[in-house]
Motif scaffolding. Structure first.
Motif, short mmCIF file in Angstrom:
data_model
loop_
_atom_site.label_atom_id
_atom_site.label_comp_id
_atom_site.label_asym_id
_atom_site.label_seq_id
_atom_site.Cartn_x
_atom_site.Cartn_y
_atom_site.Cartn_z
N LEU A 266 0.82 -1.22 0.00
CA LEU A 266 0.00 0.00 0.00
C LEU A 266 0.85 1.26 0.00
O LEU A 266 0.52 2.24 -0.66
CB LEU A 266 -0.92 -0.01 1.23
N LEU A 267 1.96 1.24 0.74
CA LEU A 267 2.80 2.43 0.84
C LEU A 267 3.59 2.68 -0.44
O LEU A 267 3.96 3.82 -0.73
CB LEU A 267 3.77 2.30 2.02
N THR A 268 3.88 1.65 -1.20
CA THR A 268 4.62 1.83 -2.46
C THR A 268 3.64 2.03 -3.62
O THR A 268 3.51 3.14 -4.16
CB THR A 268 5.54 0.63 -2.72
N GLY A 269 2.96 0.98 -3.99
CA GLY A 269 2.04 1.07 -5.12
C GLY A 269 0.91 2.06 -4.90
O GLY A 269 0.58 2.85 -5.78
N GLY A 270 0.31 2.06 -3.71
CA GLY A 270 -0.83 2.93 -3.45
C GLY A 270 -0.50 4.40 -3.53
O GLY A 270 -1.18 5.18 -4.19
#
Length: 420
Positions: A266-270
Motif C-alpha cells: 500500500l505504501l509503495t504502489g498505493g
C-alpha cells in the motif's frame, strides 16, 4: 463575479495547512475502516465467524449508513460549517472504532461497524468541497490526489499497526488504540482548520437538494462514472479486505509477515498510484476533459493481467513484485474521477454532488465487494478448500474490466456535461 473568479484562480490562503489537516483526518478514516481486514482471522477465530459474516462486517455493516447518510450530511455541510461537520464525524467514527474492541459477538461488532459508518459518512464529501474551494482549477486534481493519499496511508497504517498489536497483545487492543487516537485528534483538527471562502452563485445560496439531483440525474457522464467507480471499488475494497486472509491461507504467511507485505504494498504502489492520477489528471485533463475518465480506464486494463500473475504465483516475494504496478494502477482513478465529479455541478453544490457520487460508489463498492468475495469463497470451499478464496479473487478481477468499459463510455459525455 470577476472577483470570485480571480479568487478561485489564486486559491485560498492557508490552503496547504487545510489540506494537511484534512489528509490526517482522512488517514484516520481509513485506519478505522480497513483495520478489520488484517484482524479478520483473529476475529474469525475468537468469535467463530464464517467468511460470509466477515464479509458482511467489512462491507454492508459499514456501508449501509455510511453511504446513505453521506447525502444529508453533505447537504448540511453545504449550508453550515463544513469544519464542524467533519470534526463531529471524526469523533463519532473514532468512538465506535474503540467500541469494536469491546464486542463479544457478531451482532455486537456489526452494530459497532454500523456506527463507524455513520461517523465516516460526514467526513469525505465536505472535505472534497473545501479542497475545491481552496485550490484553483489547475491544481485541483493534484490537491485531491494528496488528500486521497489518506486511503493508502491509512490502510497501510491500519494493516501494520493492527497486525503488530494483534500479534503482541490482541485484536481488541488494536481497535481501542486507534479509536482513542482519533478522539484525541478531533479537537486539534477543529482548532487548526479555517474554512475557505465559499464560491457562491450570483444572487443566491447553495441550490436545493432536489435541484442538484435533477441536474446530476440528467447527465449520463455522472451515472457512467459513478457506476464505473462502484465497479472498481467492489474489487478494490474486496481485495483490501481479503488479501491479508489470502496471504495467510494460500501463501503461508503469519500475521506479522502479512502486515509487512500488505502494508508495504500500500505504501509503495498505493501512494505512487494516487499521486500519478493527480498529475495525469491535471496535465491531460487541461487539454481534454475526457482524459479524466480515460486515464483510469486504461490503467485498469493494464493492471488486471499483472494482478492475475501475482495471485497465481506460489512465492510471496515474487507476488509482492508483481503486485506493485497493478496496485498503483488501481489507485490512479481517484483524483481524476473525483475532480470530474466536482465539475458536473456549480461550485455551491459540490459537497452534495460528491455525496451523491459516494452514495452510488460506496453502496456498490464498499457494501458489496467484501461480502461478495466472502460469500462466493464459502460456496466454493467444499470443493476447493483453502484455495477457494484465491479462485474467488481471480474471478472478481472482472469488475476492474467492467469499470474500464463504463469509464471509457463516460469520457466523451464528460466533455458535454462539464461545468467550469
Amino acid at each position: 463575479m470577476a472577483a470570485a473568479a480571480a479568487a478561485a484562480d489564486e486559491g485560498a490562503p492557508g490552503r496547504w495547512r487545510l489540506l494537511i489537516l484534512l489528509l490526517v483526518a482522512y488517514t484516520f478514516n481509513f485506519v478505522d475502516r480497513q483495520i478489520l481486514g488484517i484482524l479478520a482471522l483473529p476475529i474469525k477465530a475468537s468469535l467463530n465467524l464464517s467468511d460470509t459474516q466477515l464479509g458482511v462486517l467489512g462491507g454492508i455493516a459499514f456501508a449501509l449508513l455510511y453511504s446513505t447518510l453521506a447525502v444529508p450530511f453533505a447537504w448540511l455541510a453545504d449550508r453550515t460549517s463544513r469544519a464542524w461537520v467533519i470534526t463531529g464525524a471524526l469523533a463519532v467514527w473514532s468512538g465506535f472504532t474503540a467500541l469494536c474492541g469491546l464486542a463479544g459477538s457478531f451482532w455486537q461488532l456489526f452494530w459497532c461497524r454500523l456506527g463507524v459508518g455513520i461517523g465516516e459518512a460526514g467526513g469525505v464529501a465536505p472535505s472534497y468541497a473545501m479542497i475545491s474551494d481552496a485550490f484553483p482549477p489547475r491544481q485541483r486534481a493534484r490537491a485531491l490526489a494528496i488528500y486521497s493519499l489518506g486511503i493508502p496511508l491509512g490502510s497501510a497504517l491500519g494493516v501494520l499497526f493492527g497486525g503488530y498489536v494483534a500479534a503482541a497483545v490482541d485484536w481488541r487492543t488494536a481497535f481501542i488504540a486507534v479509536g482513542v487516537a482519533g478522539l484525541v485528534f478531533a479537537p486539534l483538527f477543529r482548532l487548526g482548520v479555517r474554512e475557505p471562502v465559499r464560491v457562491r452563485l450570483v444572487g443566491g445560496d447553495a441550490p436545493r437538494f432536489g435541484a442538484v439531483l435533477r441536474q446530476l440525474g440528467g447527465k449520463s457522464s455522472f451515472w457512467l462514472l459513478s457506476l464505473g467507480a462502484g465497479s472498481c471499488s467492489m474489487m478494490g475494497y474486496g481485495l483490501a479486505f481479503w488479501l491479508p486472509s489470502l496471504l495467510r491461507r494460500s501463501f503461508g504467511l503469519d500475521l506479522i509477515e502479512t502486515s509487512q507485505f500488505f502494508g508495504g504494498l500500500l505504501l509503495t504502489g498505493g501512494v505512487v498510484g494516487v499521486l500519478a492520477g493527480g498529475v495525469l489528471g491535471d496535465r491531460l485533463g487541461a487539454r481534454d476533459s475526457a482524459a479524466f475518465a480515460r486515464v483510469p480506464a486504461i490503467a485498469f486494463l493494464i493492471g488486471v493481467p499483472m494482478f492475475v500473475a501475482g495471485i497465481q504465483s506460489g512465492d510471496a516475494r515474487l507476488a509482492f513484485v508483481l503486485f506493485i504496478l497493478p496496485q498503483a494502477l488501481a489507485y490512479i482513478w481517484l483524483a481524476p474521477i473525483l475532480t470530474a465529479v466536482q465539475h458536473l455541478v456549480a461550485a455551491p453544490a459540490r459537497a452534495t454532488a460528491s455525496a451523491c457520487f459516494l452514495l452510488i460508489n460506496n453502496l456498490i463498492g464498499v457494501g458489496l465487494g467484501a461480502p461478495f468475495i466472502g460469500y462466493v469463497s464459502d460456496r466454493l470451499a467444499p470443493r476447493f478448500g483453502e484455495e477457494s478464496l484465491r479462485i474467488t479473487i481471480l474471478f472478481s478481477l472482472g469488475f476492474y474490466l467492467l469499470a474500464a468499459a463504463l469509464m471509457w463510455a463516460g469520457s466523451t459525455r464528460l466533455r458535454r456535461d462539464w461545468v467550469d
